[in-house]
Design a protein around this motif. Structure first.
Motif, PDB file in Angstrom:
ATOM      1  N   ARG A   1     -12.367 -22.389   3.504  1.00 57.18           N
ATOM      2  CA  ARG A   1     -12.746 -23.243   2.382  1.00 57.18           C
ATOM      3  C   ARG A   1     -14.213 -23.038   2.042  1.00 57.18           C
ATOM      4  O   ARG A   1     -15.032 -22.793   2.916  1.00 57.18           O
TER       5      ARG A   1
ATOM      6  N   SER B   1     -10.316 -23.112  -1.789  1.00 57.28           N
ATOM      7  CA  SER B   1      -9.819 -21.942  -1.075  1.00 57.28           C
ATOM      8  C   SER B   1      -8.803 -21.278  -1.981  1.00 57.28           C
ATOM      9  O   SER B   1      -8.423 -21.827  -3.019  1.00 57.28           O
TER      10      SER B   1
ATOM     11  N   VAL C   1      -5.763 -20.973  -1.542  1.00 55.02           N
ATOM     12  CA  VAL C   1      -4.431 -21.591  -1.485  1.00 55.02           C
ATOM     13  C   VAL C   1      -4.448 -23.082  -1.807  1.00 55.02           C
ATOM     14  O   VAL C   1      -3.413 -23.666  -2.131  1.00 55.02           O
ATOM     15  N   SER C   2      -5.601 -23.711  -1.733  1.00 55.64           N
ATOM     16  CA  SER C   2      -5.684 -25.141  -2.046  1.00 55.64           C
ATOM     17  C   SER C   2      -7.123 -25.500  -2.357  1.00 55.64           C
ATOM     18  O   SER C   2      -8.041 -24.711  -2.105  1.00 55.64           O
TER      19      SER C   2
ATOM     20  N   SER D   1      -9.855 -29.233  -3.095  1.00 56.65           N
ATOM     21  CA  SER D   1      -9.992 -30.689  -3.150  1.00 56.65           C
ATOM     22  C   SER D   1     -10.869 -31.069  -4.329  1.00 56.65           C
ATOM     23  O   SER D   1     -11.879 -30.413  -4.607  1.00 56.65           O
TER      24      SER D   1
ATOM     25  N   CYS E   1      -0.288 -28.190 -10.177  1.00 52.29           N
ATOM     26  CA  CYS E   1      -0.490 -28.295  -8.728  1.00 52.29           C
ATOM     27  C   CYS E   1       0.339 -29.431  -8.133  1.00 52.29           C
ATOM     28  O   CYS E   1       0.703 -30.387  -8.829  1.00 52.29           O
ATOM     29  N   ARG E   2       0.587 -29.308  -6.826  1.00 51.87           N
ATOM     30  CA  ARG E   2       1.185 -30.405  -6.063  1.00 51.87           C
ATOM     31  C   ARG E   2       0.081 -31.176  -5.355  1.00 51.87           C
ATOM     32  O   ARG E   2      -0.922 -30.600  -4.919  1.00 51.87           O
TER      33      ARG E   2
ATOM     34  N   ILE F   1      -1.166 -32.701  -2.152  1.00 52.85           N
ATOM     35  CA  ILE F   1      -0.897 -32.568  -0.717  1.00 52.85           C
ATOM     36  C   ILE F   1      -1.265 -33.852   0.011  1.00 52.85           C
ATOM     37  O   ILE F   1      -0.510 -34.362   0.841  1.00 52.85           O
TER      38      ILE F   1
ATOM     39  N   VAL G   1      -6.326 -33.519  -2.446  1.00 55.01           N
ATOM     40  CA  VAL G   1      -6.157 -32.130  -2.015  1.00 55.01           C
ATOM     41  C   VAL G   1      -4.936 -31.584  -2.741  1.00 55.01           C
ATOM     42  O   VAL G   1      -3.837 -32.149  -2.654  1.00 55.01           O
ATOM     43  N   LEU G   2      -5.123 -30.489  -3.474  1.00 50.34           N
ATOM     44  CA  LEU G   2      -4.097 -29.962  -4.367  1.00 50.34           C
ATOM     45  C   LEU G   2      -3.751 -28.522  -3.994  1.00 50.34           C
ATOM     46  O   LEU G   2      -4.607 -27.756  -3.547  1.00 50.34           O
ATOM     47  N   LYS G   3      -2.507 -28.164  -4.214  1.00 49.58           N
ATOM     48  CA  LYS G   3      -2.036 -26.802  -3.962  1.00 49.58           C
ATOM     49  C   LYS G   3      -1.373 -26.277  -5.233  1.00 49.58           C
ATOM     50  O   LYS G   3      -0.450 -26.909  -5.756  1.00 49.58           O
TER      51      LYS G   3
ATOM     52  N   ASN H   1       1.930 -18.593  -7.738  1.00 44.48           N
ATOM     53  CA  ASN H   1       1.012 -17.577  -7.221  1.00 44.48           C
ATOM     54  C   ASN H   1       0.884 -16.394  -8.169  1.00 44.48           C
ATOM     55  O   ASN H   1       0.379 -15.341  -7.810  1.00 44.48           O
TER      56      ASN H   1
END
Length: 689
Positions: A138, A163, A165-166, A168, A204-205, A207, A219-221, A225
């Motif tokens: 991160r 990051s 992959v995710s 905040s 995004c989802r 998390i 925190v989002l993912k 991709n």
């Protein structure tokens, strides 16, 4: 005091007072490594988190501190902000401090030497522990604004950490907004911006989240991709693996850190890079406003790109890596030439794009190939010095308005084609010629080159290539087979069309016609937007093609002079004037007057008058030529090329023409790929004989 919930949980989990402490499960870290890490944190002006436990309630608080340079066992730190801890130190017990480098957390249990209002001092232990290791590093972010959207409600905030992959985000609820409006089971849409532009948008989802009332950290993912930046191409740009491979470098748009990666493969429209998964920094959908492709020292190309996909792979060493695709969103038009020239040479070392040309060899080629035939030379010989001057600027200076493609070997030119941006979003294909003994091979090479160039770059704003036009004579078999054949093959006038013009030379003679013609019912005046609206209706009725779009004969383009200014800046001439011929206010004809340097086009199709007659029956022969006489003042030469449309009206007036030209127009976004497939078929099956 700064509350860091995740770090507090870790600090509590490894609290020696906790009977379920898992400290022994952590990876051991030596004092030497710890000191080097602390000094790196100091060098980066970073912080550590010092954890205390309330003796009465058992809760954990975390304070940020900055370490001073560390040499031996002693570590001195100072608080980031005033804590008030010294007044109530008896209420707390020191537990440990934690280092966070983005990838792992290191937990240290030192001896406390002194605590003051300014800072804290420790004796470092021989061993500390790595207690948490992220799969992907991160990175802290600054200055990135966030729009957090769900079901029509927009919350505003900032990007905290990122990051690949995710990430905040910290968002605020402004009354009457409430975080009760956010459904954590449903996706959210986020937009990241800096002060200049949007850098990312995507679904995004959620998390996890904090549960503060006014501000929350989510925190989002990302859900996808990969993204689809452009409509998929059936004919993709040719990709090349290069040895040695070029590098890319850029400042990351979220973290502002310099990133350097190696290119895996490269084409004119994009490239791919590889990075290790655990330290990856490329997020699909992210826009990088300024990226440099570095081929060698001082050979760099700047472009704007977007990450379009990210695929994870395993290596033999079991360390995962990511292959990321980058689509070029824009690139300076001169840099397009650099990358195109480089790639074309990889495909065929005899293929050149906008190279500095031996002009003596070029002129010899034009005569030997028959491109400059006797009748054409008779027309241009009086201005041959001006032709030479123009070609010196075109083929040595390589201006942004022109492109040339040459097939040559050992200094001998075998084929040539060029294109010229002469209307705002339209390029003119012209000067296609080949040595007759090499025509089938060399002539097709450059035709293929120019097609590949178009396919690579037409989507970019800087190219300004919505349309391609070409004038050709219907009795010329090769262009009639290529361009005329494709028009019939596509059978869609909004994808590709051609219109027939009569071509003649008008002798400049002011006393030939009555200068008082336009003082009565007849008028020759500057064209107005309403005139072009009427022209559009007329043209749609008799043709339905693309000519008006390509030649900027649309109402909103009537006063456009951006391209003329660019020509002037480059040392070239380009003027465009529109006139309407009317009787008693009724539109009879439109005159498109274009003036350019002598030799810019050898048939003077950029230095001529296009005449579109809307009412042939109501336009006497002498009035038409009186109008041309009035407009001849814009030209220096005595013979002015005229293109008259539609041909049937010209024939009805018994106007003698020198030749017939087809004006071919290709709508590149609509039919460009169809044209390339058509050309591939012609070449593959040798249908161009």
């Amino acid at each position: 005091m700064m509350r860091m919930s995740n770090l507090q949980k870790i600090a509590q989990l490894f609290d020696p007072d906790n009977q379920r402490s898992k400290l022994e499960e952590g990876k051991k870290i030596s004092k030497k490594h710890l000191i080097n890490t602390l000094n790196y944190i100091n060098f980066q002006d970073g912080t550590i988190f010092v954890n205390f436990k309330n003796l009465k309630y058992g809760n954990i608080i975390s304070l940020q501190a900055k370490p001073k340079p560390c040499v031996g066992n002693n570590l001195d730190c100072y608080w980031v902000s005033k804590t008030g801890l010294s007044q109530k130190i008896n209420l707390y017990k020191f537990i440990n401090f934690i280092l966070n480098d983005g990838m792992k957390l290191i937990l240290v249990k030192p001896e406390v030497k002194k605590i003051t209002e300014e800072g804290i001092s420790f004796d470092l232990p021989e061993i500390c522990y790595e207690v948490s290791s992220r799969k992907v590093k991160r990175h802290p972010c600054e200055g990135i604004k966030v729009e957090f959207i769900q079901n029509g409600v927009v919350f505003h905030g900032i990007l905290l950490e990122f990051s690949a992959v995710s990430f905040s985000v910290k968002v605020s609820a402004e009354p009457p907004q409430s975080f009760q409006w956010v459904n954590p089971e449903h996706p959210v849409y986020v937009i990241f911006k800096n002060d200049q532009e949007t850098l990312y948008s995507g679904e995004c989802r959620i998390i996890r989240q904090t549960f503060n009332k006014k501000t929350r950290i989510f925190v989002l993912k990302p859900i996808k991709n990969n993204i689809i930046r452009f409509n998929p191409k059936e004919i993709r740009s040719s990709r090349h693996k290069l040895m040695p491979s070029p590098n890319v470098f850029f400042r990351h748009p979220f973290t502002n850190k310099m990133i350097t990666l190696e290119v895996d493969d490269l084409s004119g429209s994009g490239f791919s890079v590889e990075e290790y998964y655990d330290s990856s920094v490329l997020l699909p959908g992210m826009i990088i406003p300024e990226l440099y492709l570095e081929f060698a020292n001082n050979f760099m190309i700047r472009c704007k790109v977007q990450v379009v996909y990210s695929n994870v792979y395993k290596t033999d060493e079991k360390r995962a890596f990511v292959k990321c695709g980058m689509a070029i969103l824009d690139i300076d038009i001169q840099d397009q030439v650099k990358i195109s020239s480089f790639l074309h040479q990889l495909t065929n070392r005899k293929s050149y794009v906008c190279n500095v040309v031996d002009l003596e060899a070029l002129w010899k080629f034009f005569f030997e190939s028959g491109f400059i035939y006797p009748e054409k030379y008779t027309f241009i010989h009086a201005s041959k010095e001006k032709f030479k001057e123009t070609y010196m600027k075109l083929y040595v200076q390589n201006p942004t308005i022109a492109r040339h493609f040459i097939y040559q070997d050992k200094g001998i030119i075998y084929s040539h084609i060029s294109m010229l941006r002469f209307y705002e979003n339209t390029w003119l294909f012209h000067h296609h010629a080949a040595n007759r003994s090499e025509f089938n091979r060399a002539g097709l090479v450059v035709l293929n080159q120019i097609g590949r160039y178009v396919n690579d770059f037409y989507r970019l704003y800087s190219t300004r290539m919505n349309f391609i036009i070409c004038y050709f004579r219907p009795d010329n078999k090769f262009p009639n087979r290529v361009f005329g054949g494709f028009t019939k093959y596509l059978d869609n006038p909004k994808g590709c069309s051609h219109d027939i013009f009569a071509y003649l030379h008008f002798l400049r003679a002011f006393d030939q016609f009555d200068q008082k013609t336009f003082s009565g019912a007849w008028s020759l005046e500057k064209t107005q937007p309403d005139d072009l609206v009427e022209l559009s209706g007329f043209y749609e009725y008799i043709s339905g093609g693309l000519m008006l779009n390509a030649l900027d004969l649309e109402p909103d383009m009537i006063d456009s002079d951006e391209l003329s200014k660019e020509y002037q800046k480059l040392g070239f001439k380009r003027e465009r004037h529109l006139f309407s011929l009317k009787r008693d206010g009724l539109l009879k004809a439109i005159f498109l007057v274009t003036i350019s340097d002598v030799g810019l086009n050898m048939s003077s199709l950029t230095n001529c008058i296009h005449v579109i007659i809307l009412d042939s029956e109501g336009l006497p022969h002498n009035i038409l030529f009186s109008g041309l006489s009035q407009l001849s003042k814009y030209y220096e030469q005595d013979e002015i090329p005229i293109l008259l449309y539609p041909v049937k009206d010209i024939e009805a007036k018994s106007i003698s023409s020198d030749k017939i030209y087809n004006l071919w127009v290709l709508n590149v976004p609509v039919a460009g790929e169809h044209y390339l497939k058509y050309m591939e078929d012609l070449i593959t099956h040798n249908k161009l004989e």
